[in-house]
Every structure is written in structure tokens, then in C-alpha cells.
Design a protein around this motif. Sequence first.
Motif, short mmCIF file in Angstrom:
data_model
loop_
_atom_site.label_atom_id
_atom_site.label_comp_id
_atom_site.label_asym_id
_atom_site.label_seq_id
_atom_site.Cartn_x
_atom_site.Cartn_y
_atom_site.Cartn_z
N TYR A 1 74.77 73.01 91.23
CA TYR A 1 75.33 71.86 91.95
C TYR A 1 76.85 71.95 91.93
O TYR A 1 77.48 71.88 90.87
CB TYR A 1 74.87 70.55 91.30
N THR A 2 77.44 72.12 93.11
CA THR A 2 78.89 72.26 93.26
C THR A 2 79.45 70.99 93.87
O THR A 2 79.09 70.63 95.00
CB THR A 2 79.24 73.46 94.15
N TYR A 3 80.32 70.32 93.13
CA TYR A 3 80.88 69.07 93.65
C TYR A 3 82.22 69.34 94.32
O TYR A 3 83.17 69.81 93.68
CB TYR A 3 81.05 68.03 92.55
N TYR A 4 82.28 69.02 95.58
CA TYR A 4 83.39 69.21 96.52
C TYR A 4 83.47 70.67 96.99
O TYR A 4 83.27 71.60 96.22
CB TYR A 4 84.73 68.77 95.93
N PHE B 1 71.63 69.62 105.65
CA PHE B 1 72.24 68.50 104.94
C PHE B 1 71.20 67.51 104.43
O PHE B 1 70.13 67.33 105.00
CB PHE B 1 73.25 67.77 105.82
N VAL B 2 71.57 66.87 103.32
CA VAL B 2 70.88 65.69 102.81
C VAL B 2 71.96 64.65 102.57
O VAL B 2 73.14 64.98 102.43
CB VAL B 2 70.10 65.97 101.51
N TYR B 3 71.56 63.39 102.52
CA TYR B 3 72.54 62.33 102.31
C TYR B 3 72.64 62.01 100.81
O TYR B 3 71.63 61.91 100.12
CB TYR B 3 72.16 61.07 103.09
N GLY B 4 73.86 61.84 100.36
CA GLY B 4 74.09 61.53 98.96
C GLY B 4 75.37 60.74 98.77
O GLY B 4 76.44 61.32 98.57
N ALA B 5 75.28 59.44 98.87
CA ALA B 5 76.47 58.59 98.77
C ALA B 5 76.81 58.31 97.31
O ALA B 5 76.12 58.73 96.38
CB ALA B 5 76.22 57.28 99.51
N HIS B 6 77.91 57.59 97.10
CA HIS B 6 78.33 57.16 95.76
C HIS B 6 77.66 55.82 95.45
O HIS B 6 77.02 55.21 96.28
CB HIS B 6 79.85 56.97 95.70
N VAL C 1 75.39 68.31 100.82
CA VAL C 1 75.27 66.88 100.54
C VAL C 1 76.43 66.15 101.22
O VAL C 1 77.60 66.48 101.00
CB VAL C 1 75.32 66.59 99.02
N LEU C 2 76.08 65.19 102.07
CA LEU C 2 77.09 64.42 102.81
C LEU C 2 76.79 62.93 102.68
O LEU C 2 75.63 62.53 102.51
CB LEU C 2 77.10 64.83 104.28
N PHE D 1 79.69 68.38 99.77
CA PHE D 1 80.86 68.10 100.59
C PHE D 1 81.31 66.65 100.38
O PHE D 1 82.49 66.35 100.33
CB PHE D 1 80.53 68.24 102.08
N GLN D 2 80.32 65.76 100.33
CA GLN D 2 80.50 64.31 100.35
C GLN D 2 81.08 63.88 101.69
O GLN D 2 80.37 63.47 102.56
CB GLN D 2 81.34 63.82 99.17
#
Length: 453
Positions: free
Chosen positions: A151-154, A256-261, A231-232, A185-186
Motif C-alpha cells: 500500500y503506497t500512500y500518495y 480505481f476504487v474509492y477511498g475517502a478520509h 485509490v481515489l 492517489f487520493q
Amino acid sequence: MTVSTTIPGTVGGVVAQAAVASSAVLPRIPDVGPAERRLRICVVYSRTPVPMRRADQMTVAHLLAFLDARGHEVDLFYVDTGAEAEPEDRAWLIRRTRRCFGFALNRLSVLAGLTRVVMQLLPFQVGLFTAPAQLKAVREAVKTNGYDILYTYYFRSAEITRDLGFPTGTPKAARAGRPASFLAFQLSQTLNTRRIAKNAPDLTHKLFYEVESRLVERYEARIWRHFTRSVLIGKTDVHEIREACRRQGVLEIDNFVYGAHGTDTSRFAPRPDIPVRPDHLVFSGVMRTPTNVQAAQWFVTNVWPLIRAERPQATFAIVGREPTGEVMELAKVAGVTVTGTVPDPALLIAEAAVCVNPMQAGGGMQNKLIEFMGSAKAIVATSVANEGIGAPSDCLVVADAPRDFARAVLDLLADPARAADLGRRAREHVLERWTWEAHFLTLELNFYEAIDG
């Protein structure tokens, strides 16, 4: 979880597991129970997750707390950018992970990063945050540790992990033991950097972000293909990356999959013990971030005089750490206070009669907005600020033109009952849709689907 060891290139050392009383704000451990199937997960990140000074640090720290609570084994590889961390912060990281490694950004790695920018036409943020020691350590760990998930964040860390997992759609027989790789990606950085360039305060910043936005678009349109999942946060970010793919003449993103904060609804909550200050407004955020600086300047320059003309006793607090010189200058304006670093912004948010989010640039979602909502505050925000969250009109007021924004604030100040009703509905909306646990449970399901699919 076991205590980490150090490896060549890391900074710091072994932190003993001890019951340390922390004075910092650290993520609470969610009450989610153990996962049905435990995973071995490698998390790669371009900052130190704690202390939580930025929205991305907040997200990664809460993710680590969630994964630990679910019983997953997590190895963390992060870039230590030199931010001061208390011993209890580092101890917290060790307790939440199986192994934890930090890599310093020194002059040599920065020089190597700039070389990559020039030679490979990488975005500046990708080149600078690709620490060679981190890259070597992560690649060795993926070879030897049998991770299920990488899992790579950003996307600024994407060069560290590109092609280490299997591409989307790869049959199980052809995966050769590689992990499912997720690139968070976010937000669409193409959209973000383009907006920053448009709102840049001077020619130097404008030219830099114009160049960076072109490099980001070129990179963002292609890098997703080197990962199993992207992840966006929401549909706007997907749309922008797809548009970038079209402009670049490459295959459109489809993995893509959705992954909000989320937000900590126990920390950002109504505080009846803290009196609301009449006619008091609050805006919060890291006040060296260009998008937050631009938002504060726009509000004080264009909106604040209109509010003070009608309510001369009104006050406005800009709450957040590391204010730039431009932000500090705003404190010279009558009624405006710049707080700088405070122990807990939630306490100052509680004093607000109205919270404002006047973002002019940026992308993805605004953590500060759901913090205001979780605190049950009446809010006036721009459409850019609400873009990633899409809160309905019974939760907040959206206004973009200065006069419309000022009028919305003034109307709420004049009608406390309506302001209280908006705040109550905002809180309900957050409890229903924007807790950390809700989003991370969805992410966990996406992990399983990627492995089993």
C-alpha cells in the motif's frame, strides 16, 4: 506486534515499547474487532505519520491504528523529513506496526531526486521524495516477506513501489507470489497543481506550478497502470485523471476504487463545556500549505471587509501551525488573529459561531470541512472546499463570490437557531458517512477482492 529493528539507511533506532503518557494528539484505537482473515501489509509513505500535522499524516496514522486493531501485520517504510517527533509519537508507531523503518532525506538524496526530475521528467514531488535507501529496502522486503498487500500512500512514492505488485486483471497463476499493490492517489494532483498555479500570488510561484502541473499530468496519466488498484477520493478526481489520460493519448484509468478520509468523531464533537464566542469565525489548517494560504488571503481581502462593515465587532481566527509570512501579515487586519501552533485545534473550533472554508484551489476532500461538521458547526464553504465531500445543502452553505460568501456568514450570525440546526445536521451526516472506520472497512474489502479476484 513486535518492536522494529533498524536497517542501513534508517534514522533513529529501536524504540522500547513502554506505556508512555502522550501529550500529543494521537489516533484513538477503533473498536472494530479482529478481521476474519489477517493480512501481511507493507505501507510506504513519504512522511512521518505522527505527529499528525497534515491531512495526509492524519489519514496514514488512523489507517495504521485501524489495521492494528484488525490484527493485520504491518511493516511501515516512511521518509523522515526532519519533523520533530516526541518519543511517545515514535513509541506509538512501533506499537501499531510489526516493523517500522524511517529514511532520512539528506542532501545526497535530494540531489538524486532533482537529477531524476531532469532526466526522467518526473514531477518535482515524485523526484524529491524517492529516497534511494527507502527504495532499496522496500524492494528487498517485498522479495522476502510474502506480503499480501503493498500500500503506497500518495503518488509521490510511486517510484518506490511501481511494478512490485501484479497489474490489475493478472490471473492468479501468473502472479508469481507478488502482492496486490495499491496506489493511494487520493486526489488528482493534476487538478490540484493546476488550481494552485491559477491562484499563485506571484510570477515565480505561478511558473513553478505551471511546470509542475504539466509534469504531474504526464506522470499521473501513466503511473496507475503499474499497480493493481488506484485509490481515489471521489468522482471528480477520477474524471480529472481520465481527462489527463485523454490529453496524453494513453489508456484511461480503469482500476480505481474509492477511498475517502474520515474524522475522529470523539475529538471533533460538540463541546457544550466551551462557550461559543458571538460573531466569531474560525478557519483551520496547516498555514504553510499554499492552498490554505491562498484561502486565508482571499477571505481576509475580499470577504472580511464586507462582514466587518455590518458587524464591526466580528472576530476571525486563523488556526493552524506554521503560518507563513503572508499569513502573519493578515493579523494586522482589524479583528483577525493568527494563532500559530495550538495543542488541539478542536478546542478553538468549538468557540466558533460560524466556521468558514474559503478554499480557492486544491483537490480531493477537505479534512477541515468534516472536522467542522463533526464539531456540529454552522459552515460556509466554497464549492471547491465541498467538492470531494458533497455535503448537502441542509448541512452547510456553499458560496463562491465574495458578496455571496459574506452574506451567508452574516445571515448565520444573525440567526443562531438556523446555525444550530445546520450544525446538528452536519454532525449527523459525518456520523453516517465520514468516520475513519467506515472508509477503512471498505478499503479492507477492496484488499480482499484484489487478492481473491
